[in-house]
Design an enzyme around this catalytic site. Structure first.
Site, PDB file in Angstrom:
ATOM      1  CG  ASP A 400     -26.028  21.212  17.344  1.00  0.00           C
ATOM      2  OD1 ASP A 400     -27.034  21.777  17.099  1.00  0.00           O
ATOM      3  OD2 ASP A 400     -25.927  19.973  16.590  1.00  0.00           O
ATOM      4  CG  HIS A 401     -29.623  26.780  20.269  1.00  0.00           C
ATOM      5  ND1 HIS A 401     -30.683  25.918  20.973  1.00  0.00           N
ATOM      6  CD2 HIS A 401     -29.674  27.760  20.932  1.00  0.00           C
ATOM      7  CE1 HIS A 401     -31.338  27.113  21.835  1.00  0.00           C
ATOM      8  NE2 HIS A 401     -30.652  27.736  22.012  1.00  0.00           N
ATOM      9  NE  ARG A 402     -28.100  20.769  14.178  1.00  0.00           N
ATOM     10  CZ  ARG A 402     -27.315  20.289  13.406  1.00  0.00           C
ATOM     11  NH1 ARG A 402     -27.949  20.187  12.274  1.00  0.00           N
ATOM     12  NH2 ARG A 402     -26.056  19.847  13.769  1.00  0.00           N
TER      13      ARG A 402
END
Lengths: 428, 326
Positions: A400-402
């Protein structure tokens, strides 16, 4: 005194349950503790037990019909019951709150249906008598019918064009500070040409849950993948040694057990991998709970579940191995409890046993990453500048790049590589 | 496009029509020498002179009646009420004469007149100066009632009202007069009786009029974060009511909340709800929810007044309830 058996609430999020199999019939005698039925919830298939002794006087819900929590599914009469209930009879120990229909358990439920729900039911051929309304007083609403149809997204997307065109009338100038944001309309592909050879099969609640959660995950989470190849020679040797030495103690470590342990221990150096995105904050989890995806056999309806190994970073390989085996076995035969599937902070999906050498997986929310593990294979490899035969395994981390940036994911795989290629470090 | 304040958009509509049609004049308390109690008519005395921009005594019944007579004889008066609350003392001329003249004269006399001024609470003016008159007056046949929500709609609707051959009540709001927005420089009209979609959404229709639309937009932002996308319709005019636009939306979303700043009993909100129930009967998944001002005279205290009015919290609660998300 008749005792009503109601659909129990088997998890916090359970709203409905389906009795997939009755183990009793009307007229059967039951004893407290007997298994009455197998209940499928949104998360698992579980057993429903009798809490009282008595005779089954009525089964109120057919197999395969989803009913709301609290609905009477069967009625048991205590065997020495006279029409006038004796004062000594125990109060019915209901596993949940009293149902809406408690006044008259034998009466058929009164179906209140909203106009649009009735019309949608006609359009989709949904039998309203099989539905339990979620609205006030059991009112059947649009949502209930769409849930039964399983196409709520499709319906929501069916926006007639007229409403959209209203904005585009060229002769009307829009007021500036009341902007008209366009709501993106997501369409589910539906125009599959039906032929006589097609077969349409309603799906289980589990399949619906898998579908919903994975769509949410893939739409919500900005996924990306990072892969690495691991030299597995040391780990394979260690596994062989341990299994030989400890065979008489019943220890049978799998590569996956070692990986669970390695992934868990590697969190200590990479806490972001064991975290969740929460709107405006990142939640770093205090426990390292590793979920392991387990495919279910066809005879149990297929699908997959994710049993969770709690505190895997502080438990021995032996304990991880035994519990993984026990949970997988239980998942495949009797079904897991909600507790056994809750709280994963990281997930491993392993398709190596099917001969898959590499794949990518969809993140299991609220995790920030999932490791897709391929088969451990013998390959021609270069070691110390020499071409030789060695064990190799590919693993692909979906992130999850967040929460997890590329370098973070790469560092985590680096830590894993260190542990996998020098596995003594994960023994203690 | 250039930006204009709500009050300036109203003035532009009046001035353009006065330049275009010499029968149009403005009359009311303090509209001339003082440039209007709320500066809506600033500079108009200078441009048009005291013959067409007329200060009156504090005598609503008198100047309303005088203007109705002028309209019957062929002029096109714009009557400013400093507040629609003060129109109550002119109820007989505006309801008994203006609204009924065409009918009672057997078509001999029309009444092309515009009454306009501030409507609604929110400025701590106390209960007698905080009237929302729309529900009272919408009950009377023979009138048109417009309720612009932006500078753009204010200019377009007021221009159309001045050109209309019928009596039109234009309900403005003191809290909105300083609001700015894009307004074309050229003259234009917006049809009376045509609502407008101002936000698209699939999950619930919110219908409102005038200032509460801003509370609806605020609520819609909050609800969007919860995954509920609201469609918002600016009614723009109360009579005639554009039920077609409202119904087209409700038939799609299956849920409707009406937000009306007047009290609930026999109100604009109850009328919209009744019409939605009639037209959308087979498309509703719940009854229409309504958000109104509470059934009390407007309090003076600021916090109490805000709580009494429709606000974003009340609207969010209504939308969650109507969509079964409460």
């Amino acid at each position: 005194m008749p005792i009503e058996i109601t659909m129990p609430r088997l998890s916090d999020t359970m709203e409905k349950g389906t009795i997939i199999k009755w183990h009793i019939a009307e007229g059967d005698d039951v004893t407290a503790g007997d298994i009455l039925a197998d209940v499928e919830t949104d998360k698992a298939t579980m057993e429903m037990q009798a809490f009282d002794d008595g005779r089954v006087s009525r089964i109120a819900v057919d197999e395969g019909v989803a009913v709301a929590v609290g609905t009477v599914v069967a009625v048991i009469v205590e065997e020495d019951d006279e029409p006038a209930a004796s004062a000594s009879s125990e109060p019915a120990a209901s596993p949940t709150e009293s149902p809406a229909l408690a006044d008259d358990p034998v009466a058929a439920p009164c179906h209140k249906v909203t106009s649009v729900a009735r019309r949608l039911a006609e359009q989709h051929g949904v039998d309203l008598s099989g539905l339990e309304g979620s609205g006030p007083g059991g009112r059947i609403t649009k949502r209930d019918v769409l849930a039964a149809v399983g196409t709520s997204e499709e319906m929501r997307a069916s926006v007639p064009p007229s409403a959209q065109e209203q904005h585009a009338r060229p002769d009307v100038i829009e007021p500036s500070h009341m902007p008209v944001p366009a709501v993106p309309v997501t369409r589910v592909a539906t125009s599959l040409a039906g032929t006589d050879s097609d077969r349409r099969e309603p799906v289980s609640i589990m399949r619906q849950t898998i579908a919903r959660r994975l769509v949410e995950s893939k739409q919500e989470i900005p996924h990306y993948q990072v892969s690495m190849v691991f030299a597995m020679d040391a780990m394979m040797a260690l596994r062989k040694d341990l299994n030989t030495e400890l065979a008489d103690q019943g220890v049978r470590l799998s590569v996956n057990d070692l990986l669970v342990r390695a992934c868990a221990v590697a969190m200590n150096r990479n806490p972001l991998m064991n975290a969740s995105w929460d709107g405006d904050a990142i939640v770093y989890h205090g426990e390292v709970n590793i979920g392991v995806a387990v495919a279910l056999p066809e005879e149990r309806g297929g699908g997959l579940v994710v049993p969770v190994l709690r505190n895997a970073d502080s438990r021995s390989l032996r304990a991880i191995s035994a519990e993984t085996r026990a949970l997988s076995e239980k998942a495949r035969t009797r079904g897991l409890t909600v507790e056994e599937m809750e709280g994963a902070t990281f997930t491993i999906s392993n398709l190596g046993m099917f001969g898959v050498d590499a794949f990518t997986a969809i993140i299991n929310p609220p995790n920030s990453a999932i490791l897709a593990v391929g088969a451990c294979l013998q390959k021609p490899v270069v070691r110390d500048g020499e071409l030789t035969i060695g064990w190799e395994m590919n693993a692909t981390l979906s992130n999850d790049h967040r929460v997890v940036d590329g370098a973070t994911a790469a560092r985590y795989l680096g830590t894993l590589k260190e542990f996998i290629e020098h596995p003594a470090a994960i023994l203690v | 496009m250039r930006e204009l304040a709500f009050r300036d958009a109203l003035r532009e509509a009046m001035s353009e029509e006065m330049r275009r049609d010499e029968r149009v004049f403005l009359i009311g308390e303090e509209v001339a020498q003082y440039n209007g109690a709320y500066k809506v008519s600033k500079g108009m005395l200078e441009e048009f002179g005291a013959r067409r921009v007329i200060d009156t005594p504090v005598s609503e019944s008198g100047f309303a009646g005088l203007s109705i007579g002028a309209a019957m004889m062929g002029l096109r008066p714009i009557v400013e009420f400093m507040s629609w609350s003060f129109s109550l003392v002119a109820a007989d001329p505006i309801l008994n004469n203006a609204a009924k003249m065409l009918y009672m004269s057997g078509g001999q006399f029309g009444c092309p007149i515009v009454f306009r001024g501030n409507d609604g609470a929110g400025g701590q003016l106390g209960s007698t100066h905080s009237w929302c008159v729309e529900s009272l007056y919408a009950n009377v046949p023979g009138l048109k009632i417009i309720i612009p929500s932006t500078p753009y709609t204010a200019k377009g609707l007021l221009t159309q009202a001045i050109r209309d051959d019928n009596p039109v009540f234009c309900l403005e709001n003191e809290r909105m007069l300083a609001l700015t927005g894009e307004v074309p420089e050229e003259s234009y009209t917006l049809p009376i009786g045509k609502a407008e979609l101002i936000r698209s959404g699939n999950d619930c229709t919110i219908v409102s009029f005038g200032r509460p639309l801003y509370f609806c937009l605020e609520a819609a932002e909050e609800l969007a974060r919860e995954g509920i996308e609201c469609e918002i319709i600016d009614g723009r005019s109360i009579t005639p009511l554009d039920i077609d636009t409202i119904a087209a939306s409700v038939c799609r979303t299956n849920y409707c909340v009406v937000v009306d700043q007047s009290w609930s009993f026999a109100s604009v909100g109850s009328e919209v709800a009744a019409e939605v129930h009639r037209v959308c009967f087979d498309d509703l998944d719940n009854y229409v929810y309504r958000v109104h001002s509470d059934d009390v005279p407007a309090p003076y205290a600021k916090g109490l007044e805000q709580e009494m009015l429709p606000n974003a919290r009340k609207i969010c609660e209504a939308v969650r309830s109507v969509t079964y998300n409460a």
